[in-house]
Scaffold this motif. Structure first.
Motif, short mmCIF file in Angstrom:
data_model
loop_
_atom_site.label_atom_id
_atom_site.label_comp_id
_atom_site.label_asym_id
_atom_site.label_seq_id
_atom_site.Cartn_x
_atom_site.Cartn_y
_atom_site.Cartn_z
N ASP A 1 -8.55 5.46 9.03
CA ASP A 1 -8.58 5.02 7.63
C ASP A 1 -9.92 4.36 7.30
OD1 ASP A 1 -6.05 5.85 6.79
OD2 ASP A 1 -5.08 4.05 7.59
N SER B 1 -12.62 5.73 4.61
CA SER B 1 -12.91 4.85 3.48
C SER B 1 -14.40 4.50 3.41
CB SER B 1 -12.07 3.58 3.59
OG SER B 1 -10.69 3.89 3.49
N LEU C 1 -8.63 -3.76 4.61
CA LEU C 1 -8.08 -2.58 5.28
C LEU C 1 -8.06 -2.72 6.80
CD1 LEU C 1 -7.09 0.36 5.29
CD2 LEU C 1 -9.48 1.08 5.01
N GLU D 1 -1.72 -3.52 -2.08
CA GLU D 1 -3.10 -3.10 -1.92
C GLU D 1 -3.38 -2.58 -0.51
OE1 GLU D 1 -2.81 -7.46 -0.94
OE2 GLU D 1 -1.74 -5.93 -2.04
N SER D 2 -4.65 -2.38 -0.21
CA SER D 2 -5.04 -1.76 1.06
C SER D 2 -5.05 -2.77 2.20
CB SER D 2 -6.43 -1.12 0.93
OG SER D 2 -7.37 -2.08 0.48
N GLY E 1 -1.88 0.99 -0.49
CA GLY E 1 -3.10 1.61 -0.98
C GLY E 1 -3.39 2.92 -0.25
N GLU F 1 -6.02 4.00 0.78
CA GLU F 1 -6.99 3.80 1.86
C GLU F 1 -6.31 3.62 3.21
OE1 GLU F 1 -8.29 2.06 -2.06
OE2 GLU F 1 -6.59 1.78 -0.71
N ALA F 2 -5.10 3.06 3.19
CA ALA F 2 -4.42 2.71 4.45
C ALA F 2 -3.31 3.69 4.81
CB ALA F 2 -3.86 1.30 4.34
N LYS F 3 -3.38 4.90 4.31
CA LYS F 3 -2.24 5.81 4.45
C LYS F 3 -1.88 6.12 5.91
CE LYS F 3 -4.87 10.14 3.83
NZ LYS F 3 -5.02 11.36 2.99
#
Length: 430
Positions: free
Chosen positions: A50, A54, A67, A121-122, A146, A148-150
């Motif tokens: 991630d 990002s 993150l 959020e991330s 978020g 970004e952190a999937k």
């Protein structure tokens, strides 16, 4: 699985979650803590993927800090879970007990809310904190982190589900959403979802409110203030202001605006700037501030800006009343602090500042569910209904009235055969 089916499964699970005993929930939390430690390499590998993606997508530096989920943060969330285990179960507490009449007893008892949708959020640590709080409070949860952190969120959700189900929790109590389309579908599920908690900007929270019939517990921007009064201990004020701004800049309880009483500005600001310079803090100041220390000119927009970075705006004010007016005009109702030795000014500040958290001689960074002893938090609520400030276990419960009689009927009271006694009793429901 489509969102409707996910909600149906979560609804079925919520019924069983509400009936779980404390031992089962705490055992599940302990298994989750152990599973996180056992799978830390897998979690860090996903988080590195991630972070790499990002960085390539030029994600802003404050968001990259949020993150990152390294071994230290894994250990931190595990400690948070252990703390949560030690907290009193918020479900099944008797809040009120009244004997309405002989053999007719009324109880007000805490219960889970049901199904909670949370958009955050991330921060992968937020997923762990939120899901474990929902577990302890007996709620099913739909989580949307978020984008970004999937990868990290997928791994964490799988670990938490597997460990908790092995401990006796129902499948379907925890669910992970991954796209904006999923969120838009979730907003339509008012038949199933009892509460939505969005963590983000005012605009984002407003969008959620405007596009769903589901009740929303809003967390607005974190535009937090520190006001240095004319009767402040200046060494203390510097220490608190620096901590409020720089202890961790990428969070909602970091100070974004500093208000300084004009009586001490000339002495205080140069000393403060020397400390801020050590932290590379960029200063935007009003005209009075610019005459005393080197700073960039602050615009009207700066007073309403959440920087989430090593940046702060500074304004000189005449007194505590002007500070209160400024905060209530530009603040987000989050956290604000006064530094003073004057009790009268401190109490006025804490009574009149319209925020969920008001402090006296303490850093704004103390606004946190873990630091308040809540175990953790699902977010900070700036709402005035149901829950305000850090939302921990109690904020994730509702209550129901339970009435126990012995064949009692209303007609007896309507026809005056019987009369109510309404005697308070110190008793929990059996």
């Amino acid at each position: 699985m489509d969102i409707k089916q996910m909600c149906i499964n979560a609804s079925d699970a919520a019924i069983r979650m509400a009936a779980l005993d404390t031992e089962t929930k705490n055992n599940a939390l302990a298994r989750i803590a152990l599973a996180l430690l056992e799978n830390k390499d897998k979690i860090i590998e996903a988080n590195n993927a991630d972070l790499k993606r990002s960085e390539e997508e030029k994600l802003a530096s404050p968001l990259l800090k949020r993150l990152k989920f390294d071994e230290k943060k894994i250990n931190d969330v595990v400690e948070g879970i252990k703390s949560l285990i030690g907290l009193v179960d918020p479900v099944g507490k008797t809040m009120l007990s009244t004997m309405l009449d002989d053999g007719l007893e009324l109880y007000k008892v805490t219960c889970p809310i049901g199904i909670i949708g949370i958009i955050f959020e991330s921060r992968p640590d937020a997923l762990v904190q939120i899901s474990t709080l929902c577990l302890k409070s007996g709620n099913s949860v739909l989580l949307k982190g978020g984008r970004e952190a999937k990868e990290t969120n997928r791994v964490l959700a799988d670990i938490i589900e597997e460990a908790s189900v092995a401990a006796g929790l129902p499948k379907g109590w925890i669910n992970l959403l991954e796209s904006r389309e999923d969120v838009n579908e979730m907003l339509k599920m008012d038949k199933y979802i009892d509460l939505i908690i969005p963590r983000g900007s005012n605009e984002f929270v407003r969008y959620i409110m405007d596009n769903s019939k589901i009740p929303v517990m809003g967390h607005a921007d974190g535009i937090c203030h520190v006001y240095v009064d004319k009767e402040a201990d200046l060494d203390m004020a510097i220490k608190v202001a620096v901590d409020s701004k720089t202890q961790y800049v990428a969070v909602c309880n970091a100070a974004e605006t500093l208000l300084v009483n004009e009586a001490i500005a000339e002495k205080f600001l140069p000393a403060l700037k020397a400390e801020f310079d050590k932290k590379n803090v960029e200063i935007f100041g009003d005209e009075g501030t610019q005459k005393i220390i080197e700073s960039k000119p602050a615009s009207e927009a700066d007073w309403a800006t959440e920087y989430l970075d090593y940046t702060i705006s500074i304004k000189i004010v005449a007194d505590v009343d002007e500070a209160i007016k400024h905060i209530n005009t530009y603040g987000s109702g989050h956290t604000d602090s006064i530094i003073t030795s004057n009790k009268e000014n401190a109490l006025k500040f804490m009574n009149l500042v319209d925020s969920g958290n008001v402090f006296w001689n303490a850093s704004t960074r103390f606004c946190d569910g873990y630091r308040y002893g809540f175990g953790a938090e699902v977010g900070i609520s700036t709402s005035k209904l149901h829950a305000r400030g850090p939302v921990g276990l109690d904020g994730l419960t509702s209550y129901k009235y339970k009435l126990i009689g012995d064949g009692h009927i209303v007609d007896d009271y309507a026809t005056k055969k019987k009369s109510f006694k309404h005697i308070k009793i110190n008793k929990s429901i059996e």
